[in-house]
Design an enzyme around this catalytic site. Structure first.
Site, PDB file in Angstrom:
ATOM      1  N   CYS A   2      50.688 100.521 -32.013  1.00 50.66           N
ATOM      2  CA  CYS A   2      49.463 100.059 -31.365  1.00 50.66           C
ATOM      3  C   CYS A   2      49.738  98.934 -30.376  1.00 50.66           C
ATOM      4  O   CYS A   2      50.673  98.157 -30.552  1.00 50.66           O
ATOM      5  CB  CYS A   2      48.490  99.547 -32.406  1.00 50.66           C
ATOM      6  SG  CYS A   2      48.129 100.723 -33.696  1.00 50.66           S
ATOM      7  N   TRP A  76      48.063 103.877 -32.611  1.00 49.83           N
ATOM      8  CA  TRP A  76      49.017 104.827 -33.210  1.00 49.83           C
ATOM      9  C   TRP A  76      48.544 105.000 -34.649  1.00 49.83           C
ATOM     10  O   TRP A  76      48.590 104.079 -35.452  1.00 49.83           O
ATOM     11  CB  TRP A  76      50.418 104.227 -33.144  1.00 49.83           C
ATOM     12  CG  TRP A  76      51.527 105.150 -33.534  1.00 49.83           C
ATOM     13  CD1 TRP A  76      52.136 106.088 -32.748  1.00 49.83           C
ATOM     14  CD2 TRP A  76      52.207 105.192 -34.796  1.00 49.83           C
ATOM     15  NE1 TRP A  76      53.138 106.705 -33.445  1.00 49.83           N
ATOM     16  CE2 TRP A  76      53.203 106.177 -34.696  1.00 49.83           C
ATOM     17  CE3 TRP A  76      52.069 104.492 -35.993  1.00 49.83           C
ATOM     18  CZ2 TRP A  76      54.059 106.491 -35.749  1.00 49.83           C
ATOM     19  CZ3 TRP A  76      52.914 104.818 -37.038  1.00 49.83           C
ATOM     20  CH2 TRP A  76      53.891 105.800 -36.917  1.00 49.83           C
ATOM     21  N   ASN A 102      46.099  95.579 -34.541  1.00 52.70           N
ATOM     22  CA  ASN A 102      47.408  96.196 -34.821  1.00 52.70           C
ATOM     23  C   ASN A 102      47.807  95.796 -36.232  1.00 52.70           C
ATOM     24  O   ASN A 102      47.615  94.638 -36.615  1.00 52.70           O
ATOM     25  CB  ASN A 102      48.490  95.646 -33.890  1.00 52.70           C
ATOM     26  CG  ASN A 102      48.305  96.093 -32.461  1.00 52.70           C
ATOM     27  OD1 ASN A 102      47.420  96.891 -32.154  1.00 52.70           O
ATOM     28  ND2 ASN A 102      49.139  95.567 -31.579  1.00 52.70           N
ATOM     29  N   LYS A 471      69.376 110.834 -30.670  1.00 46.75           N
ATOM     30  CA  LYS A 471      68.819 110.864 -29.313  1.00 46.75           C
ATOM     31  C   LYS A 471      68.420 112.285 -28.961  1.00 46.75           C
ATOM     32  O   LYS A 471      67.353 112.536 -28.420  1.00 46.75           O
ATOM     33  CB  LYS A 471      69.877 110.335 -28.338  1.00 46.75           C
ATOM     34  CG  LYS A 471      69.352 109.590 -27.174  1.00 46.75           C
ATOM     35  CD  LYS A 471      69.073 108.131 -27.402  1.00 46.75           C
ATOM     36  CE  LYS A 471      68.448 107.771 -28.710  1.00 46.75           C
ATOM     37  NZ  LYS A 471      68.290 106.385 -28.992  1.00 46.75           N
ATOM     38  N   HIS A 490      82.896 119.571 -45.950  1.00 50.31           N
ATOM     39  CA  HIS A 490      82.315 119.368 -47.285  1.00 50.31           C
ATOM     40  C   HIS A 490      80.882 119.881 -47.366  1.00 50.31           C
ATOM     41  O   HIS A 490      80.131 119.477 -48.249  1.00 50.31           O
ATOM     42  CB  HIS A 490      82.379 117.886 -47.665  1.00 50.31           C
ATOM     43  CG  HIS A 490      83.774 117.373 -47.766  1.00 50.31           C
ATOM     44  ND1 HIS A 490      84.650 117.801 -48.736  1.00 50.31           N
ATOM     45  CD2 HIS A 490      84.476 116.512 -46.992  1.00 50.31           C
ATOM     46  CE1 HIS A 490      85.825 117.201 -48.568  1.00 50.31           C
ATOM     47  NE2 HIS A 490      85.739 116.423 -47.506  1.00 50.31           N
ATOM     48  N   LYS A 589      57.670 102.969 -29.836  1.00 49.92           N
ATOM     49  CA  LYS A 589      58.757 102.093 -29.408  1.00 49.92           C
ATOM     50  C   LYS A 589      58.963 100.951 -30.393  1.00 49.92           C
ATOM     51  O   LYS A 589      60.076 100.515 -30.632  1.00 49.92           O
ATOM     52  CB  LYS A 589      58.433 101.537 -28.018  1.00 49.92           C
ATOM     53  CG  LYS A 589      59.520 100.682 -27.425  1.00 49.92           C
ATOM     54  CD  LYS A 589      60.705 101.532 -27.029  1.00 49.92           C
ATOM     55  CE  LYS A 589      61.877 100.731 -26.513  1.00 49.92           C
ATOM     56  NZ  LYS A 589      63.117 101.519 -26.577  1.00 49.92           N
TER      57      LYS A 589
HETATM   58  C1  F6R Z   1      65.533 105.771 -31.376  1.00 50.62           C
HETATM   59  C2  F6R Z   1      64.853 104.502 -31.539  1.00 50.62           C
HETATM   60  C3  F6R Z   1      64.524 104.052 -32.923  1.00 50.62           C
HETATM   61  C4  F6R Z   1      64.683 102.533 -33.044  1.00 50.62           C
HETATM   62  C5  F6R Z   1      64.189 102.049 -34.417  1.00 50.62           C
HETATM   63  C6  F6R Z   1      64.421 100.560 -34.584  1.00 50.62           C
HETATM   64  O1  F6R Z   1      65.816 106.033 -30.032  1.00 50.62           O
HETATM   65  O2  F6R Z   1      64.565 103.841 -30.585  1.00 50.62           O
HETATM   66  O3  F6R Z   1      65.295 104.711 -33.873  1.00 50.62           O
HETATM   67  O4  F6R Z   1      66.033 102.225 -32.867  1.00 50.62           O
HETATM   68  O5  F6R Z   1      62.826 102.316 -34.539  1.00 50.62           O
HETATM   69  O6  F6R Z   1      63.828  99.834 -33.559  1.00 50.62           O
HETATM   70  P1  F6R Z   1      64.232  98.345 -33.247  1.00 50.62           P
HETATM   71  O7  F6R Z   1      65.569  98.345 -32.620  1.00 50.62           O
HETATM   72  O8  F6R Z   1      63.171  97.855 -32.313  1.00 50.62           O
HETATM   73  O9  F6R Z   1      64.234  97.624 -34.547  1.00 50.62           O
END
Ligand code: F6R
Length: 594
Positions: A2, A76, A102, A471, A490, A589
């Site tokens: 959010c 979200w 949030n 990714k 394995h 994000k």
């Molecule tokens: C994948 C991605 C997530 C973050 C995870 C942790 O591309 O971006 O797996 O790495 O949510 O986020 P941070 O680094 O902000 O703690």
């Protein structure tokens, strides 16, 4: 997750300012959006889905939506599906109060039952909606707006960043607990947001709120008080990055732009931290650990696994833990330093692991990209990775910068190794070579119709194999798995067919490379296409259908270069499949719930 924006003082441009702020918060991930403007009454417009749906609704209703004080939100979903009703802002029964939130209100059911019994009617399934009704109750009891807001907040348990407007008031009220909120101080206007990009175009002056603090924004300015109501002196910080840095600069997607920003990000990470003459590393962090426990999630966890190997190799015992698992069976802490690796600095699982470590007496270090983030304020010390803003949900440049920052950290704790310092200095140029010469687009095109994608590597290539697969799956929506190369036989080997390309990460000609080449032969014998990500030293190319070449580099930095190739493969596969690369479905994000 959010996002919140609020502003006072933008006059007729209030609505446009809110919508602009929401567009800058889109990268956090959301599934509905809304705004509320106060101007004698409170007008709320909110829609499920993309921000475009809200824009269309606002264009239809623009005459009815005006006001000089406003709040906006991207949601979200946690409590209730993404519908117009569940979108924020939420109002009370009278329509006088509007709130955005949030976080998660843990005692919302109890509050909702109490309010329902008292005759309040709810329109949504959200936990948030209890807040405007609590404020309504306080107002009905004769409280002034600020007291009503504070009293309502005092009833909440859980995590929140909350902003509120009232019909007959020209102020925005806000409070935070375990969820970020920052004020933007403009010349004639004051802003409030969950993240700086929401108002960065209007001001570079910011004030970070701490847990338990309340803020009031009005035509005259702003004030912050603590939970007892006492005024708090707040420092005004200046953000150094340019608003241009949050644009796409001609790239089709933020992710591609951010992949291409890696040479600059890595230069920034190293800049001023390594002595030109002696090669000594000074990071201005006060740590000297005998052992290290890393806590992190997702891509940051992969950087932490990489970091743990760098420490082990330097003779400092180190282990990486998933933030979400750490508290379940906490390891003995002893004198270990606990390092939280998190680009956003707001990941709830990582924060709660760090809190658990602190509770048990550990010293903590944050490795993060975001100045003023919760992790940097809660940990004893912070090492910034200096990657610049990352908007694409899939982390790219922050991974590389995390690994380089952790490499610097290791080198700062000992007499630095000349070859590693030289490799760090060469790395930006080597990444540029990968970007300029990569054949990742052709490889992605050739294999885009495959059944599944596997990634294998040993040593420091192992976390990169995990990262390559993460990714790939998160932005292409195709099945992808990363394995330690030796583990293939394995179990996972049963999945390998002529329609499952295997990306093998092999550099140098040592023992690890030799063994991984053995694993490559195993998959080759099962007719799987092999894509070798390799330098010229290794002869794995002989067994590969395609080669993604990287410049020769120190073993500690080679895997960063291999990872850039895998970022490009994931990007081009997702592009060919027409996926919404910067905002993959269901992902956010900044993951601020556990
Ligand atoms: C994948 C991605 C997530 C973050 C995870 C942790 O591309 O971006 O797996 O790495 O949510 O986020 P941070 O680094 O902000 O703690």
């Amino acid at each position: 997750m959010c996002g919140i924006i609020g502003c006072v003082g933008r006059g007729d441009e209030t609505l446009d300012t809110l919508v602009h702020g929401l567009s800058k918060l889109e990268y956090r991930g959301y599934d509905s959006a809304g705004v509320a403007l106060a101007n004698g009454s409170v007008e709320v417009v909110k829609r499920a889905g993309e921000l475009e749906n809200l824009r269309r609704a606002l264009n239809g209703e623009r005459d009815g939506v005006s006001g000089r004080v406003g709040i906006g939100h991207t949601r979200w979903s946690t409590h209730g599906p993404p519908t117009d009703e569940n979108a924020h802002p939420h109002r009370d029964c009278t329509g006088r109060v509007a709130v955005v939130h949030n976080g998660i209100i843990e005692n919302y059911q109890e509050l909702r039952d109490e309010l329902t019994d008292a005759g309040h009617e709810f329109e949504s399934e959200t936990d948030t909606e209890v807040v405007p009704h609590l404020i309504e109750t306080e107002l009905a009891g004769g409280a002034d707006p600020e007291t009503a807001f504070r009293s309502a907040i005092e009833r909440l348990e859980g995590s929140y960043a909350i902003a509120c407007v009232l019909a007959d008031d020209d102020r925005v009220f806000a409070a935070r607990e375990d969820s970020p909120l920052v004020l933007g101080i403009g010349d004639d206007a004051v802003y409030l947001a969950s993240d700086v990009p929401a108002f960065r175009e209007f001001t570079d002056k910011v004030v970070y709120l701490e847990d338990g603090e309340f803020a009031v924004l009005d035509g005259e300015g702003w004030s912050v008080t603590d939970s007892t109501g006492a005024p708090v002196e707040k420092a005004i910080d200046t953000v150094t990055w340019d608003p241009e840095e949050t644009g796409k600069s001609g790239y089709d997607h933020y992710m591609l732009k951010e992949i291409h920003e890696q040479p600059r990000a890595l230069r920034q990470c190293v800049s001023g931290r390594v002595s030109e003459l002696s090669g000594e590393v000074d990071l201005d962090v006060d740590v000297d650990p005998t052992g290290v426990q890393f806590v992190a999630c997702g891509t940051s966890y992969h950087a932490a696994v990489y970091g743990a190997q760098l420490f082990q190799e330097a003779g400092i015992p180190a282990q990486a833990f998933l933030g979400s698992e750490y508290a379940t069976s906490p390891p003995p802490i002893g004198d270990d330093l606990v390092v939280g690796v998190t680009q956003s600095g707001e990941t709830a699982d990582t924060l709660s692991a760090l809190r658990e470590a602190r509770r048990r007496g550990a010293k903590t270090l944050a490795v993060t990209n975001v100045v003023g983030s919760t992790v940097s304020r809660e940990c004893d010390d912070t090492l910034y990775i200096r990657a610049g803003p990352e908007i694409g949900v899939a982390a790219t440049k922050t991974f590389s910068s995390q690994v380089v920052a952790l490499t610097l950290l290791v080198e700062s704790l000992r007499e630095s190794r000349r070859e590693t310092i030289a490799a760090l200095r060469d790395l930006p140029a080597s990444v540029q070579t990968v970007l300029d010469t990569s054949k990742a687009e052709e490889v992605a095109e050739e294999y885009v119709d495959s059944d599944a994608y596997f990634f294998i590597g040993r040593g420091m290539h192992y976390p990169v194999a995990l990262e390559g697969a993460l990714k790939f799956k998160e932005i292409s929506y195709e099945h992808a798995e990363g394995f330690a190369a030796g583990e293939l036989k394995h179990g996972p080997l049963a999945l390998v067919t002529e329609n499952t390309p295997v990306f093998a990460l092999v550099t140098g000609e040592g023992e690890q490379a030799r063994k991984t080449i053995g694993n490559v032969k195993e998959v080759e014998a099962r007719d799987a296409p092999v894509v070798a990500v390799t330098d010229r030293k290794s002869d794995v190319a002989r067994y590969a259908d395609h080669v993604l070449e990287i410049p020769e580099s120190d073993p500690r930095t080679a895997a960063v270069l291999a990872n850039v190739q895998l970022q490009l493969v994931a990007y081009y596969a997702a592009a060919q499949l027409g996926r919404p690369i910067d905002k993959p479905r269901n992902l956010a994000k900044s993951v601020t719930v556990e």
